[in-house]
Scaffold this active site. Structure first.
Site, PDB file in Angstrom:
ATOM      1  N   GLU A 132      36.589  74.058  43.586  1.00  0.00           N
ATOM      2  CA  GLU A 132      35.588  74.227  44.644  1.00  0.00           C
ATOM      3  C   GLU A 132      36.286  74.646  45.943  1.00  0.00           C
ATOM      4  OE1 GLU A 132      32.069  71.094  43.459  1.00  0.00           O
ATOM      5  OE2 GLU A 132      33.856  70.286  44.443  1.00  0.00           O
ATOM      6  N   ASN A 187      30.764  66.940  41.960  1.00  0.00           N
ATOM      7  CA  ASN A 187      30.757  65.483  42.041  1.00  0.00           C
ATOM      8  C   ASN A 187      29.371  64.925  42.348  1.00  0.00           C
ATOM      9  OD1 ASN A 187      33.347  64.866  41.273  1.00  0.00           O
ATOM     10  ND2 ASN A 187      34.168  64.921  43.343  1.00  0.00           N
ATOM     11  N   SER A 212      38.010  65.493  47.633  1.00  0.00           N
ATOM     12  CA  SER A 212      36.687  65.692  47.044  1.00  0.00           C
ATOM     13  C   SER A 212      35.585  65.122  47.924  1.00  0.00           C
ATOM     14  CB  SER A 212      36.623  65.026  45.670  1.00  0.00           C
ATOM     15  OG  SER A 212      36.819  63.625  45.788  1.00  0.00           O
TER      16      SER A 212
END
Length: 295
Positions: free
Chosen positions: A160, A199, A127
């Site tokens: 994503e 995020n 991430s």
């Protein structure tokens, strides 16, 4: 000319890393009909992963979300190994879900690249670490990208798909199509940015929640209540930190700071303190909330 990625060519999946994310992502691929190998250097971690998959898929069958036949078929398509590179030789798509350290990921990508077929895509579930810092460890930068799932991966719909400057359109299209085959809703991210999209939105909320709590404006419990009852969130920011893991939240911010050098990206002092104390949330029994004291 090297073959271009194609969704129809993907039959065998390798997931590298058998932690919480790797375990659930492997199960997702198996439920979608793919043959999946999960690899880890730690044989005991693989044993835990195997049992966790059985438990989670069993619960899906018990709740009627999947039939018993679907679950048994998925389990039969899953295998486990401590030899990532032997498994990579037969993989059409490789997803890395290892520890969030650039040096480890670069070495891993170099080794996987040497073993994998030319057409295979090498993706990272990270991430925070963009594939652009991993791609030059391989001979296939056009077939390297981020495919970022959210925890719990079996439940969360978003994936994503993040391209680096060298990622080909075919790689992005194939990875997006793969996410769709898993029943997910892919989000194409056309340019790398720390934290990607979801995020970054979450980070803004979490940062404000941490500041409000640290300043004594409201307790973390009441901040969670406000997020649930006023904003309609399924859980508050402190509950979410405990679920995902305080350690994960801390390491994500530390990785972002390593990329940007901006002091504002350092982990919040409250997160740092809890991380150093080993209070990681649900996984350790204590985070913002004390789960050991709950009935």
């Amino acid at each position: 000319m090297k073959p271009q990625p194609n969704i129809d060519a993907i039959r065998r999946i390798l997931v590298v890393g058998s932690g919480a994310m790797g375990t659930q992502i492997g199960a997702l691929f198996a439920l979608a009909g793919y043959d999946v190998t999960t690899s880890d250097l730690d044989a005991s971690a693989l044993d835990r992963s195997r049992e966790e998959v059985r438990r989670r898929l069993g619960r899906l069958a018990e709740k009627g979300r999947r039939s018993s036949e679907e679950v048994e078929s998925a389990l039969a398509r899953m295998s486990y190994t401590t030899d990532s590179f032997a498994a990579a030789c037969e993989a059409d798509f490789i997803l890395e879900a290892a520890v969030e350290r650039i040096d480890i990921k670069r070495k891993l990508f170099a080794d996987l690249d040497a073993a994998a077929p030319d057409h295979a895509i090498l993706a990272t579930n990270s991430s925070t670490i963009p594939s652009s810092v991993l791609m030059d460890a391989t001979t296939r930068p056009d077939r390297v990208c981020n495919m970022h799932f959210f925890n719990p991966a079996l439940v969360m719909a978003c994936v994503e798909v993040v391209r680096n400057p060298e990622t080909s359109d075919a790689t992005v299209d194939t990875t997006v199509a793969l996410a769709e085959k898993l029943g997910k809703q892919p989000v194409r991210i056309n340019r790398e940015i720390p934290g990607f999209v979801a995020n970054r939105l979450l980070r803004a909320l979490r940062a404000e929640a941490l500041e409000l709590e640290a300043a004594g404006i409201a307790s973390f419990e009441d901040i969670d209540v406000a997020a649930r009852t006023a904003l309609g969130h399924p859980m508050g920011p402190f509950e979410l930190m405990d679920l995902v893991g305080i350690d994960v939240a801390y390491l994500v911010r530390a990785a972002e700071h390593e990329q940007t050098g901006n002091p504002a990206d350092l982990p919040h002092p409250s997160l740092k303190k809890m991380y150093e104390q080993g209070h990681y949330g649900r996984k350790t029994g204590r985070g913002w909330y004390d789960y050991e004291a709950q009935p």
